[in-house]
Design an enzyme around this catalytic site. Structure first.
Site, short mmCIF file in Angstrom:
data_model
loop_
_atom_site.label_atom_id
_atom_site.label_comp_id
_atom_site.label_asym_id
_atom_site.label_seq_id
_atom_site.Cartn_x
_atom_site.Cartn_y
_atom_site.Cartn_z
N ARG A 166 -62.01 -8.06 24.90
CA ARG A 166 -63.21 -8.98 24.51
C ARG A 166 -63.71 -8.42 23.17
O ARG A 166 -65.06 -8.61 22.79
CB ARG A 166 -64.27 -9.37 25.38
N SER A 215 -68.68 -17.23 30.84
CA SER A 215 -68.88 -15.95 31.41
C SER A 215 -69.93 -15.20 30.56
O SER A 215 -69.95 -15.07 29.43
CB SER A 215 -67.66 -15.48 31.42
N GLU A 285 -71.24 -10.57 27.41
CA GLU A 285 -69.98 -11.07 26.80
C GLU A 285 -70.61 -12.28 25.87
O GLU A 285 -70.10 -12.49 24.69
CB GLU A 285 -68.99 -11.70 27.92
#
Length: 293
Positions: A166, A215, A285
C-alpha cells in the site's frame, strides 16, 4: 494562475465528492481539460501552493477546515481505456476499477479482475499500490505517466515506483495521468465469472451501500486489521454519528451527520484500543487531508 481550458472553482465543497460525505472545501478545485492543460497550469502555479489529486474520493477523509491550495480532479477526459495489444491496456488516471476490469474482460485480458473490487481510480491505485484478492497493482503495472508538481510529464516504470504494501515512491504533488497494465490471455466468460465472484464476496462482507471510506487501516501482516479491531471490542463503536461497521470492522461509517473530526477521532480511538489490547500499532490506509476546524 494561468488561463486554463478546464474548470477552476474557488471555495469548492468537497463533501459531495467524497464517499464519507463530510469535510470542508477546497481553496481551489481544478478539473483539467487534458494532460497539456494540467501541465500548463502546474507549470505556472506558484511552487509554494500545495497540490493534491482527487479521484473518486473513496479512501479519503477531508478534514472539516478544508484543503488549502489546489485540488486536481481528473474527470471524463482522463477516464478512457485503450487496448494496446492482446494483453495490454492503457488507462487514464481517472478511469475507475470497474471500467478497467470490464474493458479487460471485453478484450479477453485476464489477471486484472481484482481491480473490480477496489473503489477508486487508476491514479489512486498506482499511488497506493492498490490490491485485493491476492493481487496488487505492482503485479500488472508496466509503466505510469505522471505530471510532476513542476508541470513536467514523466514516464515511470514499475521498478521506479518503489512499491511496497500500500505504498509507492511517487513524488509528493505528482499526479498520475495514465497507467499501462499487462495481464494474460483469458476467456471473457471466465473473466466475468471471477468478477462476479469478487462482487458477491464484497457484497457479503462489506458495507457497500453506506457512507464509508473503504478499508480504514492497513493489515498488520500477517494479521488482518478487522481481526485485531474486533478482538479489541471495537465492532459497533461510535463517536457522534461515526461508527465502526458491525458488518466489517475495518470500515468506518458516517451514519448521517458525522463530521470528519468525528470519523478521524473514532479511527484514533480504535488505534488506541487495539494497541492497548494486543500491542498492534494500526497504520491508517485512508488518507486524511486538509486542516482541522
Amino acid at each position: 494562475m494561468s488561463a486554463v481550458r478546464g474548470k477552476l472553482t474557488s471555495a469548492a465543497p468537497l463533501a459531495p465528492l467524497v464517499w464519507f460525505k463530510s469535510g470542508g472545501a477546497a481553496e481551489t478545485l481544478f478539473e483539467p481539460a487534458d494532460v497539456a492543460d494540467l501541465q500548463a497550469f502546474l507549470g505556472t502555479l506558484d511552487p509554494a501552493v500545495p497540490v493534491m489529486a482527487l479521484g473518486l474520493g473513496s479512501n479519503l477523509i477531508v478534514r472539516d477546515g478544508g484543503v488549502p491550495g489546489v485540488v486536481v480532479r481528473l474527470g471524463k477526459p482522463f477516464a478512457r481505456v485503450a487496448r494496446l495489444d492482446d494483453v495490454t491496456l492503457k488507462c487514464g488516471g481517472g478511469a475507475s476499477g470497474i471500467l478497467v476490469s470490464s474493458s479487460a474482460r471485453d478484450a479477453g485480458i485476464g489477471g486484472i479482475e481484482f481491480l473490480r473490487s477496489i473503489p477508486g481510480t487508476v491514479g489512486g491505485f498506482v499511488r497506493m499500490n492498490g490490491g485485493a484478492y491476492g493481487r496488487e497493482v505492482k503485479d500488472i503495472l508496466v509503466e505510469a505517466e505522471v505530471v510532476l508538481r513542476s508541470g513536467e510529464l514523466l514516464t515511470l516504470g514499475n521498478s521506479e515506483l518503489g512499491y511496497t504494501y500500500r505504498h509507492s515512491a511517487l513524488p509528493d504533488g505528482a499526479i498520475v495521468v495514465s497507467a499501462t497494465f499487462r495481464g494474460e490471455p483469458a476467456e471473457p466468460a471466465a473473466i466475468q465469472a471471477e468478477m462476479d465472484r469478487i462482487a458477491a464476496s464484497r457484497e457479503a462482507s462489506q458495507p457497500l451501500r453506506s457512507k464509508t471510506g473503504g478499508s480504514t487501516f492497513k493489515n498488520p501482516l500477517p494479521k488482518k486489521a478487522w481481526e485485531v479491531i474486533d478482538g479489541a471490542g471495537c465492532r459497533g463503536l461510535t463517536i457522534g454519528d461515526a461508527q465502526v461497521s458491525e458488518k466489517h470492522c475495518n470500515f468506518l461509517l458516517n451514519l448521517g451527520s458525522a463530521t470528519s473530526a468525528d470519523i478521524e477521532a473514532l479511527g484514533e480511538e480504535v488505534r488506541r484500543r487495539v494497541a492497548a489490547h494486543s500491542g498492534t500499532e494500526l497504520e491508517w490506509e485512508i488518507q486524511r487531508v486538509g486542516v482541522q476546524r
